[in-house]
Scaffold this motif. Sequence first.
Motif, short mmCIF file in Angstrom:
data_model
loop_
_atom_site.label_atom_id
_atom_site.label_comp_id
_atom_site.label_asym_id
_atom_site.label_seq_id
_atom_site.Cartn_x
_atom_site.Cartn_y
_atom_site.Cartn_z
N PHE A 7 0.84 -1.20 0.00
CA PHE A 7 0.00 0.00 0.00
C PHE A 7 0.87 1.24 0.00
CE2 PHE A 7 0.97 -1.08 4.28
CZ PHE A 7 0.92 0.07 5.06
N ASP A 8 0.33 2.32 -0.52
CA ASP A 8 1.12 3.50 -0.87
C ASP A 8 1.60 4.33 0.32
OD1 ASP A 8 1.25 3.71 -3.89
OD2 ASP A 8 -0.89 3.44 -3.61
N VAL A 9 1.15 4.02 1.53
CA VAL A 9 1.65 4.73 2.70
C VAL A 9 2.94 4.09 3.22
CG1 VAL A 9 1.09 5.50 5.05
CG2 VAL A 9 -0.67 5.47 3.31
N SER A 10 3.15 2.84 2.88
CA SER A 10 4.34 2.10 3.34
C SER A 10 5.60 2.64 2.67
CB SER A 10 4.18 0.62 3.00
OG SER A 10 5.42 -0.05 3.07
N ASN A 11 6.56 3.03 3.48
CA ASN A 11 7.80 3.53 2.90
C ASN A 11 8.57 2.42 2.17
OD1 ASN A 11 8.38 2.36 5.44
ND2 ASN A 11 10.16 3.67 5.78
N TYR A 12 8.48 1.20 2.66
CA TYR A 12 9.16 0.10 1.97
C TYR A 12 8.49 -0.20 0.63
CZ TYR A 12 12.04 -1.00 6.04
OH TYR A 12 12.97 -0.94 7.05
N PHE A 13 7.19 -0.15 0.59
CA PHE A 13 6.46 -0.29 -0.68
C PHE A 13 6.92 0.78 -1.67
CE2 PHE A 13 2.79 0.80 -3.36
CZ PHE A 13 2.36 -0.44 -3.82
N LEU A 159 16.02 7.90 1.14
CA LEU A 159 14.92 8.84 0.95
C LEU A 159 13.72 8.47 1.79
CD1 LEU A 159 13.38 11.12 -0.54
CD2 LEU A 159 12.91 9.45 -2.36
N TYR A 160 13.32 7.20 1.72
CA TYR A 160 12.10 6.78 2.40
C TYR A 160 12.35 6.28 3.82
CZ TYR A 160 9.84 7.45 -2.06
OH TYR A 160 9.34 8.02 -3.21
N SER A 161 13.58 6.40 4.28
CA SER A 161 13.88 6.15 5.69
C SER A 161 14.12 7.47 6.42
CB SER A 161 15.13 5.26 5.82
OG SER A 161 14.94 4.02 5.22
N ALA A 162 14.93 8.33 5.82
CA ALA A 162 15.31 9.58 6.48
C ALA A 162 14.15 10.56 6.57
CB ALA A 162 16.48 10.22 5.74
N ASP A 163 13.22 10.50 5.61
CA ASP A 163 12.10 11.45 5.69
C ASP A 163 11.26 11.20 6.95
OD1 ASP A 163 10.96 9.05 4.78
OD2 ASP A 163 9.60 10.03 3.37
N ALA A 201 4.64 10.67 -3.85
CA ALA A 201 4.18 11.48 -2.72
C ALA A 201 2.69 11.79 -2.84
CB ALA A 201 4.98 12.76 -2.63
N GLU A 202 2.24 12.07 -4.05
CA GLU A 202 0.81 12.32 -4.27
C GLU A 202 -0.01 11.07 -4.00
OE1 GLU A 202 -0.84 15.18 -4.93
OE2 GLU A 202 1.11 16.15 -4.59
N ASP A 203 0.48 9.94 -4.47
CA ASP A 203 -0.20 8.67 -4.22
C ASP A 203 -0.29 8.38 -2.72
OD1 ASP A 203 -0.39 8.38 -6.96
OD2 ASP A 203 1.29 6.97 -7.11
N ARG A 204 0.77 8.71 -2.01
CA ARG A 204 0.80 8.45 -0.56
C ARG A 204 -0.22 9.33 0.17
NH1 ARG A 204 6.45 8.55 2.61
NH2 ARG A 204 6.50 10.69 1.81
#
Length: 219
Positions: A7-13, A159-163, A201-204
């Motif tokens: 799902f699009d909220v998951s940073n790993y996804f 990117l998706y860890s540090a944010d 980011a928009e999808d999230r």
Amino acid sequence: MLTLIGFDVSNYFNMVKLALAIKGIEYKTVILYPNQTDEYLLKSPMGKVPALETDQGVLTETNVILEYLDEAYPNSPLYPGSTFEKAKIRELVKMAELYIELPARRCHSEAFFGQKVDDLTKKEVKRALYKGIEGIARSAKFNPYLAGEQLTAADIVFLYSADLAAAVAGKLFAVDLLEMAPGAKQLMDKLNQLDDVIQIAEDRKLANIEFKKYIASLS
């Protein structure tokens, strides 16, 4: 065709999603939250997301999926260079996950969902994040990317860890985590200007509405 499950909220996804976009790989998406149903456990043994369905079977664990994509689809490599250079990229990937993403995750419930975390946990997380970002600062090149002049898997994971880690540090500790690694803030700005990153980011944002409903249903 590949199928990306998550799902699009998951940073790993989103790490895998960005890798697929950079490499120009066509794929389908199945939106699914982590779960322990018998059906899903046959695909993802721990019930986690993301999972990637291939013609040969299903892969889980994001770093494994990223390496698979790079070997199976060698265009726009995410692990470029010599054997040693590839290993250094894997090292940065592992550091970002172990010392930035995972410590911060222990405080996600308070930073993002208003659920109190005990003071001892926050103290441990703060110490771990300081050590983690300082380690990244010593290991990365920031020239302008983590491993040098080319965007790699290390940048995607960072990117998706540090944010999220920076948000935790700012909200709970009043600390600008990225300032502790010279070049990190500039790198994040550069990555966030990429068209693919903007779309993700928009999808999230859109997916976050349904995700909050899902979280509320669990309480």
